[in-house]
Write a protein that holds these residues in place. Structure first.
Motif, PDB file in Angstrom:
ATOM      1  N   SER A   1       0.916  -1.499   0.099  1.00  0.00           N
ATOM      2  CA  SER A   1      -0.117  -0.078  -0.076  1.00  0.00           C
ATOM      3  C   SER A   1       0.483   1.198  -0.377  1.00  0.00           C
ATOM      4  O   SER A   1       1.828   1.022   0.854  1.00  0.00           O
TER       5      SER A   1
ATOM      6  N   ARG B   1      -5.573   5.921   7.833  1.00  0.00           N
ATOM      7  CA  ARG B   1      -4.902   4.620   7.932  1.00  0.00           C
ATOM      8  C   ARG B   1      -3.588   4.958   7.810  1.00  0.00           C
ATOM      9  O   ARG B   1      -3.012   5.775   7.349  1.00  0.00           O
ATOM     10  N   GLN B   2      -3.324   3.638   7.777  1.00  0.00           N
ATOM     11  CA  GLN B   2      -1.416   3.618   7.946  1.00  0.00           C
ATOM     12  C   GLN B   2      -1.328   3.042   6.520  1.00  0.00           C
ATOM     13  O   GLN B   2      -1.754   2.523   6.355  1.00  0.00           O
ATOM     14  N   TYR B   3      -0.186   3.322   5.929  1.00  0.00           N
ATOM     15  CA  TYR B   3       0.442   2.507   4.887  1.00  0.00           C
ATOM     16  C   TYR B   3       1.589   2.256   4.514  1.00  0.00           C
ATOM     17  O   TYR B   3       2.290   2.206   5.552  1.00  0.00           O
ATOM     18  N   ASP B   4       2.029   0.844   3.715  1.00  0.00           N
ATOM     19  CA  ASP B   4       3.246  -0.040   3.745  1.00  0.00           C
ATOM     20  C   ASP B   4       4.192   1.470   2.738  1.00  0.00           C
ATOM     21  O   ASP B   4       5.432   2.010   3.682  1.00  0.00           O
TER      22      ASP B   4
ATOM     23  N   LEU C   1       2.732   5.376   9.015  1.00  0.00           N
ATOM     24  CA  LEU C   1       3.776   4.860   8.328  1.00  0.00           C
ATOM     25  C   LEU C   1       3.537   3.562   9.090  1.00  0.00           C
ATOM     26  O   LEU C   1       4.155   4.013   9.797  1.00  0.00           O
ATOM     27  N   ARG C   2       3.428   2.228   8.186  1.00  0.00           N
ATOM     28  CA  ARG C   2       3.609   1.360   9.252  1.00  0.00           C
ATOM     29  C   ARG C   2       5.009   1.321  10.473  1.00  0.00           C
ATOM     30  O   ARG C   2       5.886   1.938   9.429  1.00  0.00           O
ATOM     31  N   PRO C   3       4.810   0.570  11.206  1.00  0.00           N
ATOM     32  CA  PRO C   3       6.223   0.592  11.656  1.00  0.00           C
ATOM     33  C   PRO C   3       7.382  -0.026  10.694  1.00  0.00           C
ATOM     34  O   PRO C   3       8.876   0.682  11.191  1.00  0.00           O
ATOM     35  N   ASP C   4       7.150  -0.829  10.012  1.00  0.00           N
ATOM     36  CA  ASP C   4       8.553  -1.367   8.938  1.00  0.00           C
ATOM     37  C   ASP C   4       7.899  -0.404   7.631  1.00  0.00           C
ATOM     38  O   ASP C   4       8.709  -0.875   6.611  1.00  0.00           O
ATOM     39  N   GLY C   5       7.489   1.420   7.944  1.00  0.00           N
ATOM     40  CA  GLY C   5       7.059   1.723   6.094  1.00  0.00           C
ATOM     41  C   GLY C   5       8.220   2.313   6.324  1.00  0.00           C
ATOM     42  O   GLY C   5       9.496   1.892   6.397  1.00  0.00           O
TER      43      GLY C   5
ATOM     44  N   ARG D   1      10.627   4.417   9.746  1.00  0.00           N
ATOM     45  CA  ARG D   1      10.325   4.725  11.301  1.00  0.00           C
ATOM     46  C   ARG D   1      11.971   3.392  12.021  1.00  0.00           C
ATOM     47  O   ARG D   1      12.032   3.718  13.402  1.00  0.00           O
TER      48      ARG D   1
END
Length: 407
Positions: A177, A238-241, A268-272, A384
Motif C-alpha cells: 500500500s 489509515r496506515q500505509y507500507d 507509516l507502518r512500523p516497517d514502512g 520508522r
C-alpha cells in the motif's frame, strides 16, 4: 528624482556582466562589472522607476506583467539572468530591508492551515488543465525530471524520475500500500500501480487535479488498485507500507513541519518507508520571493535541508538516505519554457496576454533560481525502524535498472 536614484542604485548593484537601461526621459545608461551576461531594458514611466527602487523583488515582475518594463534587443531570460546573478552578489538596499521584514513575518505568510492550504492550492493548481497540457509532458508531471545522462527528452526524464523514486520506495513485493501525498494529476500513482503492483491512494487539495486523476485511473482500468481523494494530509487516518510525496512539501510551511512529519510517522507502518522529493535552497533559511508568493504559489516556501532535518529528527524518524539534484530542475523548466513559448498564442486565447507575461516570468525566474541562485532538489528517504531498508543503498539502483530496461 526616482530615475536619478535608480541610476545610482544600478551603478552600485551591477558588479557582474553588463546592463543597459533606457529611462522614461529618453536617457540611456550603461552599467558594467566584470565579464558576464549582458542585457538591456526599457522603463516606460517614472512610477516604474520608483517602484523598482523601493521593492525590486516584487516590482520587476509586476512591471513586466504590466508592460512598463521590457527587454530591449534581448530575451526576458537574458535580462533576468543579469539581474538575478547580481542579486546573489549584492542585493539592492531596498530588497535587503524588505527581505528582512519578510523573514520576520514568514511564519504568518506560511501559516498554511487546512482552509488556507486549500485556497493556496486552488490559486495555482485549479487553473484550466488545458494550460498545463500545453507545456508539460503527456503524463502531466509538474515536478523535476531526472536527466542521468543530460540528453533525455522531457518525457524520458519524467519517466526516469518516477522509476528512480519507485526504486527508493523499495516495493519488493506486490500489493504493497502506498500513500501519494500531493498526487498531482495522477501520473506517479498510475506508474506505481501499473508497473509495481502497488495499491495506491493519492491525495490532493486540487479539485481540477482530482477530476483528471480519477479519469485517468478509470481509463487505465486501475480503479481496483488506484484511488484518489480530496484530502488534507493532516486528515489521513489509515496506515500505509509506503509514502511518497513529490513537489507538495513546498506548500506545507515551516511552522507546520513538526505536524507534517508527526503525521507521516503516524500513518507509516512500523516497517514502512517514505520518500520525500522537494525543492530546497543551498544558502540556508530564507524567504520566498514576494512576486512568486503573490502571483504563483501563495504560502509556498522552498526550505534549506537544515530546516527539514530538524523536524525529521523531532518526529523520531530515521533519515536513511539523502540525494541532492542540482541542475535537473533547470533542465526540466527549460523544456517547459520552450513548450510554453511554442504554444503562447493558444494560452493567450485561454487566458490573456497579461497572464502569458506572468507565466513566462514565472518560468524564467524559476529556471534561473536553479542556475544562479542556489536552488536544488532534495530527496529524503525516511523510516520508522532502523532495519526497514537493506543495509546498502544498492537496492535503489538494481531495482530501477530492472524496471527501466523492461520498459
Amino acid at each position: 528624482m526616482a530615475p536619478v536614484l535608480l541610476d545610482r542604485a544600478f551603478a552600485h548593484f551591477i558588479t557582474s556582466g553588463r546592463l543597459e537601461v533606457y529611462y522614461p526621459d529618453g536617457d540611456r545608461r550603461s552599467y558594467a562589472g566584470r565579464p558576464g551576461p549582458q542585457a538591456a531594458m526599457r522603463l516606460a514611466d517614472t512610477a516604474t522607476a520608483r517602484a523598482l527602487l523601493l521593492d525590486p523583488a516584487l516590482k520587476v515582475g509586476e512591471a513586466y506583467m504590466a508592460g512598463t518594463l521590457y527587454p530591449v534587443g534581448c530575451t526576458l531570460y537574458e535580462l533576468m539572468h543579469v539581474l538575478m546573478r547580481n542579486v546573489m552578489e549584492r542585493s539592492p538596499a531596498g530588497e535587503r530591508v524588505f527581505s528582512t521584514l519578510r523573514f520576520m513575518a514568514r511564519s504568518w505568510l506560511q501559516n498554511n492551515t487546512r482552509g488556507r492550504a486549500r485556497r493556496n492550492v486552488a490559486h495555482h493548481y485549479d487553473l484550466d488543465s488545458k494550460l498545463y497540457r500545453h507545456f508539460l509532458d503527456e503524463d502531466m508531471q509538474y515536478s523535476c525530471g531526472y536527466f542521468p545522462t543530460g540528453h533525455e527528452t522531457l518525457a524520458e526524464a519524467q519517466a526516469a524520475k518516477k522509476h528512480h523514486l519507485a526504486a527508493k520506495l523499495h516495493l519488493h513485493r506486490p500489493g504493497m500500500s502506498v500513500l501519494d501525498v500531493g498526487c498531482g494529476w495522477g501520473g506517479l500513482g498510475l506508474t506505481l500501480a501499473r508497473d509495481y503492483g502497488a495499491y495506491v491512494t493519492g491525495i490532493t487539495l486540487s479539485r481540477e487535479q482530482l477530476h483528471i486523476a480519477r479519469g485517468r485511473a478509470h481509463a487505465a482500468g486501475l480503479e481496483g488498485r488506484l484511488r484518489f481523494e480530496l484530502l488534507d494530509y493532516r486528515a489521513v487516518a489509515r496506515q500505509y507500507d509506503r509514502i511518497i510525496s513529490v513537489g507538495m512539501f513546498e506548500h506545507v510551511g515551516v511552522a507546520h513541519y513538526p505536524a507534517f512529519f508527526a503525521t507521516m510517522r503516524r500513518v507509516l507502518r512500523p516497517d514502512g518507508v517514505m520518500v520525500l522529493h522537494a525543492i530546497g535552497r543551498r544558502e540556508g533559511p530564507g524567504v520566498t520571493n514576494p512576486w512568486i508568493d503573490r502571483y504563483i504559489f501563495p504560502g509556498g516556501y522552498s526550505p534549506a535541508v537544515s530546516e527539514v532535518v530538524g523536524a525529521v529528527e523531532h518526529a523520531g524518524l530515521w533519515l536513511a538516505d539523502c540525494e541532492i539534484w542540482r541542475l535537473h530542475y533547470a533542465r526540466t523548466i527549460a523544456h517547459w519554457r520552450t513548450r510554453f513559448n511554442a504554444r503562447r498564442a493558444q494560452i493567450a486565447r485561454l487566458y490573456d496576454e497579461r497572464f502569458c507575461r506572468m507565466f513566462e516570468f514565472y518560468l524564467v525566474v524559476s529556471e534561473l533560481a536553479f542556475r544562479v541562485q542556489g536552488h536544488m532538489n532534495f530527496q529524503l528517504t525516511l523510516s520508522r525502524e532502523i532495519d526497514a531498508l537493506p543495509l546498502a543503498r544498492d537496492y535503489m539502483m538494481a531495482r530501477g535498472q530492472r524496471v527501466e530496461s523492461a520498459a
